[in-house]
Design a protein around this motif. Structure first.
Motif, PDB file in Angstrom:
ATOM      1  N   ILE A  62       0.722  -1.260  -0.125  1.00  0.00           N
ATOM      2  CA  ILE A  62      -0.053  -0.209   0.015  1.00  0.00           C
ATOM      3  C   ILE A  62       0.785   1.252   0.004  1.00  0.00           C
ATOM      4  CG2 ILE A  62      -1.861   1.336   1.201  1.00  0.00           C
ATOM      5  CD1 ILE A  62      -2.787  -1.285   2.202  1.00  0.00           C
ATOM      6  N   VAL A  63       1.929   1.438   0.991  1.00  0.00           N
ATOM      7  CA  VAL A  63       2.625   2.623   1.076  1.00  0.00           C
ATOM      8  C   VAL A  63       3.360   2.547  -0.156  1.00  0.00           C
ATOM      9  CG1 VAL A  63       2.587   2.620   3.557  1.00  0.00           C
ATOM     10  CG2 VAL A  63       4.284   1.558   2.363  1.00  0.00           C
ATOM     11  N   SER A  64       4.174   1.542  -0.707  1.00  0.00           N
ATOM     12  CA  SER A  64       4.852   1.854  -1.743  1.00  0.00           C
ATOM     13  C   SER A  64       4.203   2.105  -3.000  1.00  0.00           C
ATOM     14  CB  SER A  64       5.561   0.534  -2.147  1.00  0.00           C
ATOM     15  OG  SER A  64       6.399  -0.030  -1.016  1.00  0.00           O
ATOM     16  N   SER A  65       2.879   1.598  -3.354  1.00  0.00           N
ATOM     17  CA  SER A  65       2.200   1.997  -4.432  1.00  0.00           C
ATOM     18  C   SER A  65       1.682   3.589  -4.419  1.00  0.00           C
ATOM     19  CB  SER A  65       0.928   1.173  -4.335  1.00  0.00           C
ATOM     20  OG  SER A  65      -0.015   1.388  -3.414  1.00  0.00           O
ATOM     21  N   LYS A  66       1.883   4.193  -3.290  1.00  0.00           N
ATOM     22  CA  LYS A  66       1.274   5.620  -2.897  1.00  0.00           C
ATOM     23  C   LYS A  66       2.399   6.490  -2.628  1.00  0.00           C
ATOM     24  CE  LYS A  66      -3.571   3.989  -1.720  1.00  0.00           C
ATOM     25  NZ  LYS A  66      -4.291   4.538  -2.930  1.00  0.00           N
ATOM     26  N   GLY A  67       3.712   6.139  -2.434  1.00  0.00           N
ATOM     27  CA  GLY A  67       4.724   7.114  -2.150  1.00  0.00           C
ATOM     28  C   GLY A  67       4.624   7.372  -0.804  1.00  0.00           C
ATOM     29  N   ILE A  68       4.188   6.772   0.039  1.00  0.00           N
ATOM     30  CA  ILE A  68       3.986   7.189   1.398  1.00  0.00           C
ATOM     31  C   ILE A  68       5.070   6.534   2.101  1.00  0.00           C
ATOM     32  CG2 ILE A  68       2.439   6.925   3.616  1.00  0.00           C
ATOM     33  CD1 ILE A  68       0.050   6.852   1.615  1.00  0.00           C
ATOM     34  N   LEU A  69       5.740   7.314   3.405  1.00  0.00           N
ATOM     35  CA  LEU A  69       6.879   6.921   4.096  1.00  0.00           C
ATOM     36  C   LEU A  69       6.319   6.017   5.058  1.00  0.00           C
ATOM     37  CD1 LEU A  69       8.794  10.198   4.423  1.00  0.00           C
ATOM     38  CD2 LEU A  69       9.416   8.324   3.214  1.00  0.00           C
ATOM     39  N   LEU A  70       7.020   4.793   5.419  1.00  0.00           N
ATOM     40  CA  LEU A  70       6.734   3.864   6.518  1.00  0.00           C
ATOM     41  C   LEU A  70       7.886   3.802   7.421  1.00  0.00           C
ATOM     42  CD1 LEU A  70       4.989   1.449   7.475  1.00  0.00           C
ATOM     43  CD2 LEU A  70       6.337   0.053   6.142  1.00  0.00           C
ATOM     44  N   ILE A  71       7.340   3.806   8.731  1.00  0.00           N
ATOM     45  CA  ILE A  71       8.380   4.037   9.872  1.00  0.00           C
ATOM     46  C   ILE A  71       7.526   2.845  10.734  1.00  0.00           C
ATOM     47  CG2 ILE A  71       9.276   4.921  12.209  1.00  0.00           C
ATOM     48  CD1 ILE A  71       8.922   7.792  10.838  1.00  0.00           C
ATOM     49  N   GLU A  72       8.636   1.842  11.247  1.00  0.00           N
ATOM     50  CA  GLU A  72       8.013   0.783  11.958  1.00  0.00           C
ATOM     51  C   GLU A  72       8.533   0.990  13.488  1.00  0.00           C
ATOM     52  OE1 GLU A  72       9.057  -3.405  10.924  1.00  0.00           O
ATOM     53  OE2 GLU A  72      10.327  -2.201   9.294  1.00  0.00           O
ATOM     54  N   ASP A  73       7.453   1.126  14.391  1.00  0.00           N
ATOM     55  CA  ASP A  73       7.836   1.272  15.968  1.00  0.00           C
ATOM     56  C   ASP A  73       8.115  -0.091  16.609  1.00  0.00           C
ATOM     57  OD1 ASP A  73       7.958   1.285  18.674  1.00  0.00           O
ATOM     58  OD2 ASP A  73       6.258   3.098  18.571  1.00  0.00           O
ATOM     59  N   ALA A  74       9.119  -0.605  16.337  1.00  0.00           N
ATOM     60  CA  ALA A  74       9.566  -1.864  16.903  1.00  0.00           C
ATOM     61  C   ALA A  74      10.065  -1.931  18.266  1.00  0.00           C
ATOM     62  CB  ALA A  74      10.598  -2.687  15.923  1.00  0.00           C
ATOM     63  N   ALA A  75       9.636  -0.875  19.209  1.00  0.00           N
ATOM     64  CA  ALA A  75      10.181  -0.803  20.391  1.00  0.00           C
ATOM     65  C   ALA A  75      10.091  -2.099  21.304  1.00  0.00           C
ATOM     66  CB  ALA A  75       9.481   0.410  21.098  1.00  0.00           C
ATOM     67  N   GLU A  76       9.079  -2.838  20.906  1.00  0.00           N
ATOM     68  CA  GLU A  76       8.952  -4.075  21.923  1.00  0.00           C
ATOM     69  C   GLU A  76       8.973  -5.439  20.977  1.00  0.00           C
ATOM     70  OE1 GLU A  76       5.127  -1.061  23.277  1.00  0.00           O
ATOM     71  OE2 GLU A  76       4.803  -2.939  22.423  1.00  0.00           O
ATOM     72  N   ALA A  77       9.670  -5.447  19.775  1.00  0.00           N
ATOM     73  CA  ALA A  77       9.736  -6.430  19.048  1.00  0.00           C
ATOM     74  C   ALA A  77      11.053  -7.045  18.407  1.00  0.00           C
ATOM     75  CB  ALA A  77       8.843  -5.916  17.703  1.00  0.00           C
ATOM     76  N   HIS A  78      11.881  -6.796  19.432  1.00  0.00           N
ATOM     77  CA  HIS A  78      13.326  -7.582  19.394  1.00  0.00           C
ATOM     78  C   HIS A  78      12.950  -8.975  19.158  1.00  0.00           C
ATOM     79  CE1 HIS A  78      13.233  -4.234  22.037  1.00  0.00           C
ATOM     80  NE2 HIS A  78      14.557  -3.840  21.775  1.00  0.00           N
ATOM     81  N   GLY A  79      13.483  -9.559  18.076  1.00  0.00           N
ATOM     82  CA  GLY A  79      13.257 -11.162  17.925  1.00  0.00           C
ATOM     83  C   GLY A  79      12.054 -11.630  17.177  1.00  0.00           C
ATOM     84  N   SER A  80      11.367 -10.493  16.601  1.00  0.00           N
ATOM     85  CA  SER A  80      10.118 -10.714  15.962  1.00  0.00           C
ATOM     86  C   SER A  80      10.441 -10.518  14.498  1.00  0.00           C
ATOM     87  CB  SER A  80       8.978  -9.976  16.190  1.00  0.00           C
ATOM     88  OG  SER A  80       8.532 -10.148  17.731  1.00  0.00           O
ATOM     89  N   SER A  81       9.881 -11.512  13.696  1.00  0.00           N
ATOM     90  CA  SER A  81      10.068 -11.358  12.154  1.00  0.00           C
ATOM     91  C   SER A  81       8.324 -11.515  11.374  1.00  0.00           C
ATOM     92  CB  SER A  81      10.793 -12.554  11.662  1.00  0.00           C
ATOM     93  OG  SER A  81      12.137 -12.610  12.126  1.00  0.00           O
ATOM     94  N   PHE A  82       8.520 -11.076  10.277  1.00  0.00           N
ATOM     95  CA  PHE A  82       7.534 -11.062   9.448  1.00  0.00           C
ATOM     96  C   PHE A  82       8.023 -11.853   8.005  1.00  0.00           C
ATOM     97  CE2 PHE A  82       4.020 -10.851   6.714  1.00  0.00           C
ATOM     98  CZ  PHE A  82       2.936 -11.061   7.186  1.00  0.00           C
ATOM     99  N   GLY A  83       7.489 -13.310   7.875  1.00  0.00           N
ATOM    100  CA  GLY A  83       8.312 -13.868   7.102  1.00  0.00           C
ATOM    101  C   GLY A  83       9.711 -14.188   7.174  1.00  0.00           C
ATOM    102  N   ARG A  84      10.493 -13.826   6.166  1.00  0.00           N
ATOM    103  CA  ARG A  84      11.893 -13.900   6.541  1.00  0.00           C
ATOM    104  C   ARG A  84      12.641 -12.597   6.958  1.00  0.00           C
ATOM    105  NH1 ARG A  84      13.826 -18.075   1.716  1.00  0.00           N
ATOM    106  NH2 ARG A  84      12.409 -19.671   2.195  1.00  0.00           N
ATOM    107  N   ARG A  85      12.136 -11.489   7.065  1.00  0.00           N
ATOM    108  CA  ARG A  85      12.477 -10.285   7.489  1.00  0.00           C
ATOM    109  C   ARG A  85      12.345 -10.048   8.935  1.00  0.00           C
ATOM    110  NH1 ARG A  85      11.238  -6.137   2.729  1.00  0.00           N
ATOM    111  NH2 ARG A  85      12.365  -4.919   4.123  1.00  0.00           N
TER     112      ARG A  85
END
Length: 367
Positions: free
Chosen positions: A143-166
């Motif tokens: 969604i953001v890539s198709s519309k040229g919108i910036l994306l920031i991840e708030d991963a403050a609580e997500a050390h050790g988490s992944s989605f897919g392989r990333r």
């Protein structure tokens, strides 16, 4: 008292911090800061030199916003169900937050929620990985890539988490982490910002240091901050990174014990995890039955009397006075319900399965 969270710290952290002190390099100029940055980026499987350590997770987010040029006149979409620092940093950057609701099962945004929330003014989206759970990042990215919108991840609580392989924090234009004392790994206080664009990292390094290039340079190129990580914090972080696999393993055992105790009953609703997500919850969290919502503070007090510290979940930010000027993008009922009914249970890596059994047995007596 069984605390809500206690970091896994032993003599290895003491030794590493002592080594830093004995070197005389205790400030942000310590070589250990660069060592920690390199090691954390390697853990994330991120590009070398693509991120930098800072003084807190809040500073990491403000630095990300300012480096990406987010400010006055820009609309930033953000879930109402998050810690207050997420929205405070948007306001401090001079931008305008607009609240999104979250999914009632996973407590995070979905591509469908985001699509409906977008407006012609939307410049940036902050995807919050709440309690370690991540949204459908592939759907969000499309969604953001198709519309040229910036994306920031708030991963403050997500050390050790992944989605897919990333790993969490590596999808967006920027990703931020917190290393506060109750996070999955800690530097006491501290944070980290990762950027997709190497030129953004170079700019952020100057902005972290009063807008200058570093030691002996007094020619500011940017309006900057002083939000550097110290050598002693980095030393603690290096020792913590050595324990990352052990911490994740312990917390997986704890999460499995909570599921074994709580999934079979119907009165308490555990936060579910997004399909495609893998990792560990930062804090195991759940919703009390509707009829118990008004008794939540009493339940917390009774648990405390029995030697168990539990917290409420975050409060939906749109209900709090400092953030009421921010408009919503529709109904925010799910966030409000989580804020009124949610609790978080002890989740530190030193918990045993016997302790988890005791916590669950005690909780079910009062609910």
């Amino acid at each position: 008292m069984i605390p809500i969270y206690e970091p896994l710290i032993d003599s290895s952290e003491s030794s590493m911090v002592a080594k830093c002190v004995e070197s005389g390099w205790i400030s942000s100029r310590s070589p250990m800061v660069a060592d920690f940055e390199k090691s954390f980026l390697q853990y994330l499987c991120a590009e070398p030199e693509s991120g930098l350590a800072v003084s807190s997770g809040s500073a990491a987010l403000l630095l990300a916003l300012k480096t990406l040029g987010i400010g006055r006149g820009h609309e930033v979409l953000v879930p109402s169900m998050t810690f207050s620092a997420t929205v405070s940093m948007i306001l401090l950057a001079g931008a305008t937050p607009r609240f999104m609701d979250v999914d009632p099962k996973t407590w995070v945004i979905t591509p469908e929620i985001l699509e409906k929330a977008l407006s012609a003014k939307t410049r940036c989206v902050i995807a919050v990985h709440l309690y370690g759970n991540m949204p459908d990042m592939e759907g969000i990215m499309k969604i953001v890539s198709s519309k040229g919108i910036l994306l920031i991840e708030d991963a403050a609580e997500a050390h050790g988490s992944s989605f897919g392989r990333r790993k969490a924090g590596t999808f967006g234009d920027a990703g931020i982490f917190s290393f506060f004392g109750n996070k999955i790994i800690t530097t006491g206080e501290g944070g980290f910002t990762v950027f997709r664009n190497p030129s953004a990292t170079a700019t952020a390094r100057m902005m972290r240091n009063h807008g200058t290039a570093g030691q002996g340079d007094y020619s500011s190129r940017h309006i900057g901050l002083s939000c550097r990580m110290t050598g002693m914090q980095a030393a603690l972080g290096l020792a913590q990174l050595e324990k990352m696999d052990e911490i994740i393993s312990r917390k997986n055992t704890i999460a499995a014990a909570y599921e074994k105790n709580l999934l079979a009953q119907t009165r308490l609703s555990l936060q579910k995890f997004t399909p495609g997500w893998s990792g560990i919850p930062w804090l195991t969290s759940l919703l009390l039955p509707h009829e118990c919502a008004s008794e939540r503070e009493k339940i917390i007090s009774r648990m405390g009397e029995n030697g168990i510290q539990i917290y409420t979940t975050f409060t939906a930010l749109h209900t709090l006075k400092p953030f009421q000027q921010a408009r919503g993008t529709g109904s925010l009922d799910v966030s409000e319900s989580i804020g009124l009914r949610g609790i978080s249970l002890p989740s530190g890596p030193s918990l045993t399965t016997d302790m988890v059994d005791h916590i669950c047995e005690t909780l079910m007596k009062f609910t």
